[in-house]
Design a protein around this motif. Structure first.
Motif, PDB file in Angstrom:
ATOM      1  N   CYS A  35      -2.205   9.014 -16.106  1.00  0.00           N
ATOM      2  CA  CYS A  35      -1.103   8.069 -15.971  1.00  0.00           C
ATOM      3  C   CYS A  35      -1.639   6.751 -15.450  1.00  0.00           C
ATOM      4  O   CYS A  35      -2.369   6.721 -14.462  1.00  0.00           O
ATOM      5  N   TYR A  36      -1.266   5.677 -16.109  1.00  0.00           N
ATOM      6  CA  TYR A  36      -1.634   4.332 -15.692  1.00  0.00           C
ATOM      7  C   TYR A  36      -0.358   3.634 -15.238  1.00  0.00           C
ATOM      8  O   TYR A  36       0.588   3.505 -16.014  1.00  0.00           O
ATOM      9  N   THR A  37      -0.346   3.203 -13.981  1.00  0.00           N
ATOM     10  CA  THR A  37       0.854   2.564 -13.438  1.00  0.00           C
ATOM     11  C   THR A  37       0.462   1.340 -12.616  1.00  0.00           C
ATOM     12  O   THR A  37      -0.714   1.084 -12.387  1.00  0.00           O
ATOM     13  N   ASP A  38       1.503   0.638 -12.172  1.00  0.00           N
ATOM     14  CA  ASP A  38       1.266  -0.417 -11.185  1.00  0.00           C
ATOM     15  C   ASP A  38       1.280   0.239  -9.807  1.00  0.00           C
ATOM     16  O   ASP A  38       1.280   1.462  -9.689  1.00  0.00           O
ATOM     17  N   GLU A  39       1.316  -0.564  -8.763  1.00  0.00           N
ATOM     18  CA  GLU A  39       1.179  -0.042  -7.410  1.00  0.00           C
ATOM     19  C   GLU A  39       2.479   0.444  -6.777  1.00  0.00           C
ATOM     20  O   GLU A  39       2.502   0.758  -5.585  1.00  0.00           O
ATOM     21  N   TRP A  40       3.558   0.558  -7.535  1.00  0.00           N
ATOM     22  CA  TRP A  40       4.839   1.027  -7.002  1.00  0.00           C
ATOM     23  C   TRP A  40       4.634   2.371  -6.296  1.00  0.00           C
ATOM     24  O   TRP A  40       4.126   3.322  -6.873  1.00  0.00           O
ATOM     25  N   ASN A  41       5.031   2.462  -5.022  1.00  0.00           N
ATOM     26  CA  ASN A  41       4.780   3.644  -4.195  1.00  0.00           C
ATOM     27  C   ASN A  41       5.371   4.934  -4.746  1.00  0.00           C
ATOM     28  O   ASN A  41       4.873   6.018  -4.451  1.00  0.00           O
ATOM     29  N   ALA A  42       6.427   4.840  -5.513  1.00  0.00           N
ATOM     30  CA  ALA A  42       7.069   6.042  -6.051  1.00  0.00           C
ATOM     31  C   ALA A  42       6.143   6.832  -6.977  1.00  0.00           C
ATOM     32  O   ALA A  42       6.361   8.025  -7.203  1.00  0.00           O
ATOM     33  N   TYR A  43       5.093   6.193  -7.494  1.00  0.00           N
ATOM     34  CA  TYR A  43       4.144   6.894  -8.368  1.00  0.00           C
ATOM     35  C   TYR A  43       3.032   7.614  -7.603  1.00  0.00           C
ATOM     36  O   TYR A  43       2.246   8.325  -8.199  1.00  0.00           O
ATOM     37  N   ASN A  44       2.930   7.423  -6.306  1.00  0.00           N
ATOM     38  CA  ASN A  44       1.765   7.887  -5.554  1.00  0.00           C
ATOM     39  C   ASN A  44       1.519   9.386  -5.571  1.00  0.00           C
ATOM     40  O   ASN A  44       0.401   9.819  -5.332  1.00  0.00           O
ATOM     41  N   HIS A  45       2.526  10.191  -5.813  1.00  0.00           N
ATOM     42  CA  HIS A  45       2.355  11.644  -5.728  1.00  0.00           C
ATOM     43  C   HIS A  45       2.489  12.339  -7.079  1.00  0.00           C
ATOM     44  O   HIS A  45       2.758  13.544  -7.124  1.00  0.00           O
ATOM     45  N   ILE A  46       2.279  11.601  -8.147  1.00  0.00           N
ATOM     46  CA  ILE A  46       2.294  12.213  -9.473  1.00  0.00           C
ATOM     47  C   ILE A  46       1.135  13.207  -9.550  1.00  0.00           C
ATOM     48  O   ILE A  46       0.009  12.901  -9.163  1.00  0.00           O
TER      49      ILE A  46
END
Length: 131
Positions: A35-46
């Motif tokens: 997964c490639y994302t920006d730094e939005w914290n909601a993605y941190n625990h994927i």
């Protein structure tokens, strides 16, 4: 959006919090997905391999493996949302009660490449006949 497959899974959600985003990613991606994302914290625990770009630091793409290709970026997803906005533009506004249906049509269009203005006109005509 799958970079190799080109397939998308779009949903209208009320929150873009950790729980919502994790559930979407885990439902619609394979375990071996990166997964490639920006730094939005909601993605941190994927629970997938996960690489980010930090837009806050003016980082837009990064070459992590040194092959000269900047594979870490969010341009694919951002371009897909641009397509969705362009798809919705001719409707001159969509009521939020119906937005998920329009987004579903945009997903179908992106995945199958078979929706045309004529197809939408036919759907509207059928809807008028049966309602």
């Amino acid at each position: 959006m799958g970079r190799e497959s080109g397939q998308v899974r779009l949903r209208v959600v009320h929150n873009t919090d950790r729980k919502t985003l994790e559930a979407h990613v885990h439902q619609f991606t394979l375990k071996e997905t990166t997964c490639y994302t920006d730094e939005w914290n909601a993605y941190n625990h994927i629970i997938r391999e996960h690489k980010t770009v930090c837009h806050a630091e003016h980082e837009w793409a990064r070459d992590d493996d040194g092959d000269g290709i900047r594979e870490v970026h969010t341009n694919t997803a951002e371009g897909m949302w641009t397509d969705v906005r362009n798809y919705l533009r001719p409707f001159k506004g969509v009521h939020k009660m119906y937005l998920s249906g329009y987004v579903a049509m945009a997903e179908f269009r992106r995945n199958l490449k078979r929706i045309s203005p004529a197809f939408i006109a036919a759907l509207v005509t059928l809807h008028k006949i049966y309602t």
